[in-house]
Design an enzyme around this catalytic site. Sequence first.
Site, PDB file in Angstrom:
ATOM      1  CB  CYS A 120      34.887 105.820 -56.377  1.00 30.17           C
ATOM      2  SG  CYS A 120      34.155 106.558 -57.807  1.00 30.17           S
TER       3      CYS A 120
ATOM      4  CG  HIS B   9      30.338 105.133 -55.977  1.00 33.79           C
ATOM      5  ND1 HIS B   9      31.493 105.513 -55.400  1.00 33.79           N
ATOM      6  CD2 HIS B   9      30.290 103.849 -55.072  1.00 33.79           C
ATOM      7  CE1 HIS B   9      32.202 104.667 -54.378  1.00 33.79           C
ATOM      8  NE2 HIS B   9      31.164 103.868 -54.354  1.00 33.79           N
TER       9      HIS B   9
ATOM     10  CG  ASP C 289      31.957 100.820 -52.444  1.00 37.32           C
ATOM     11  OD1 ASP C 289      32.729 101.121 -53.028  1.00 37.32           O
ATOM     12  OD2 ASP C 289      30.727 101.508 -52.503  1.00 37.32           O
TER      13      ASP C 289
END
Lengths: 650, 306
Positions: free
Chosen positions: A408, A452, A468
């Site tokens: 991520c 994250h 995202d």
Amino acid sequence: MARAKRPVSRRQAWWLLATALAASAPLTPHLPLWLTLGTATAFAWRAALTWRQWHLPPRWLLVILVMAGTVGVFLQYRTILGRTPGVALLVVFLALKLLELRAARDAVATALVCYFLVLGQFLFTQTIPTAMLACITILITTATLLAASDDRPNPRQQLGRAGLMLAQALPFMLLLFVLFPRVQGPLWGIPQDRFSAVSGLSDTMSPGSIAQLSQSDAIAFRVRFKGDVPPQSQLYWRGPVMPSFDGRSWRVTQILGAYPQVPYAAAGTPVDYEVTLEPHGKYWLFALEMPGTLPPESALTSDYQPIARQAVRNRIRYTQRAWPDAIAGGNEAPNMLRNALALPKDGNPRIRAISAGWRAQYGDDGAAILIAAENLFLKQLLIYTLNPPLLGPDIVDEFLFDTKRGFCEHFAASFVFALRAAGVPARVVAGYQGGEINPVDGYLVVRQYDAHAWAEAWIAGRGWVRIDPTAISAPSRINSNFTAAVPAGEALPFLARGDLAWLRELRYRLDAVTNGWNQWVLGYNPQRQRDFLASVGLNEPDWRNMTAVLSVLCGMVMLGLTAWILRNRLRVDPALVAWRRFTARLSRHGIAWQAWEGPLAFAQRAGMQAPVHARAIAEIAALYARLRYGPAPQPGDLSQFKAKIAAFKP
Amino acid sequence: MRPPELDAILADINRIILGKERPIRLALACLLARGHLLIEDLPGVGKTTLAHVLARVLGLDFQRIQFTSDMLPADILGVSIFDRDSGSFHFHPGPIFTQLVLADEINRATPKAQSALLEAMEERQVTAEGKTRALPEPFFVIATQNPAHQIGTFPLPESQLDRFLLKIELGYPDPAAERELLAGADRRQMLASLNPRITPQRLVEMQDSARGVHASSALIDYVQALAAHTRTAPRWQAGLSPRACLALLAVARAWALLDGRDHVLPEDVQGVLPGVIAHRLRPIDDTAHTDVESVAAALIEAVPLP
């Protein structure tokens, strides 16, 4: 005082040795090796003293040993104050006290030191196993204390007696725990010597830093929602925001305490929830985006991250509200936007070129550039993996165009870089995403592997917008959890694996128990106490009515225990009751019955004192004697006896 | 319930031994409780006469053993003598083979002779020369001893004292009784003129009915409370043993029977308590010669009825 000077018997010495062992053994992981070895030597010496019945070591030797131990502790920690030095000192004293067991008084003192050491364990950990171990140690210590006064019963009897005594103390303990007025702060809130490194987010992000966390199944925090649980894809727990980029790492640059209140307006359906945050040593309080209300003793940073006034070094609990659709930063300060555009002078030429193209095509239309960037990420067919290949100096270019494999942080960093290069203010937000509902107690559990990073872009009129980039390439990361997004065959933390159903079930239950312990025992603070008391009907408790309730309930428990002890003695013979009534009536007329006097003897004496009633008294006494001491009484005897007493008028 | 012969028996004894109703009653209770009696007193206050008159009235065989310091166990138990006619040893039973034995001045004999008697008392049988011989039924020992501070005595150890159910003292008679004694007829002649009131079988029956007197749980609580007090109060060197409690209950039963009751009252326990504790409880302050009656009274008043 003769008791206090009685010498300590061998049996008592063995008891004390066992107690000292039980009390100090759990502390060994926290103490230096030399101290453990010294303590073990002292224990062995004590055992030899008892076994061989040698003489106790001379007093001067003990004085030297005590001084040596104290100096040792001081040299080890450079202080004798504080948690670990204090406990270490106590262990030294305990070990040496065992070598000077001269009289019963010493035995009692030793047992009391053991109680303190049990308390000492809680200064290090407060888990359920610690508590259970402490219970066992307290049982042994109490049995030792009993043995110090009477060493005749065998160990099983001593432990049984101690257990009974502790069981009797249990209701009082519970009452005092629930009702005793609480002070703010955690139950074991002493300053810790140094904060040990705990895994968790840091205030910098470089490639691989979050992937590292994905191997940890430690719990970051637990959440209980007041209403429905929002969908998984909405669970973005905002943590440190990182606008500064040096070409490799992203960093936090924020103004602490910029907003004492939330500076934006409410929007969307509010979500109320309660977070129980595990200690992580930082100031951050994680909040569902966007934070709507702030916990007490906290403020928002300039980039809307809730920050506590003190570092989170103990488990804390706070309630919060989230406004999912709030527009944050609608009119953001120009310097904030400038910071969100800063890029290193060179590096990553390929993405810079593409971004420049977007800029030329869309101009100031940030929303359009955002869509272009998303399309680029989609087109590149990036792969979400825990084991991304190592990257060279141009990390964004290499990730996007060469290796195409990343975690991520690669996605977020590259996305933000692309937007900035195209002139759209953007920044990296770290935090946690998702979590797992424990079906046993309904808490959402967020673990370190839920860490994250995502991106935030500033669009005129919409403020800061969350994007995202990981979700573009690996939507399952967001919709279910990261194990679903990771390609098969990659190493996952043990607890994150989904293939062992029974293990999962066990984990849920264990976690629910631990959570219950944390919530109701360790986290039983004034707020929780007020809520609990209100739920049982004691509204607005203050120390006065709490003390009153506490004394009443303690009194009731005491009465209950007394009744339990006296249950055999309380079966009173009705004849005895009537007789007592009769003698009480006579004593008002100057004829007192002595408690030791038999009925017939009394009747004779009373008859001489009051000849008028001699016959009546004699009849009553004879009936009483037959009722109380005779073989099987006649059915009418008792009623006749009572009638005679009722008829008797002195 | 009450054996009717008891009145006549008590009357007969009281006619010979004047002014001693209570010790006499205790002696009879002791006999009814199948226990042995120890009388401690100065010489000449009527110990021997009491034994005599009891044997006479109850129709029991009677033997007297005068204990001396040169006495041997065989003098009590009996001895085997070679019989020339039959060419074998023949056992000649000693004076102990009788229903009522008066062991006079038991603490004058050596411990060896004392223990011969005391073992026979406990076992109710005699083992001599490898053969066990049962003693007659009923079997009752009245032992007298001179006060321990007199010269030439071997005090009985506590363990042997415990085999006596009761210990009583006769004491000097009061002036009126003494005058009557001096003015009245010769006691020995009066004794000879007494006739048995009951048979030994009847005595055994009466002993059985004494054993059947009811002791309620409240009363047993009381006996236990008394014993517990002697065990915890700092006044005595050691508390009452379970055997002493059994003795107390047995005598209290007989005492109730003498009163014509089928159940024991606290008064019965209190009445016999001095005799039961006299030779069993030793106060820590042994030098103070407090009499046993006041010691018992203090004990009674310290323990409320449960």
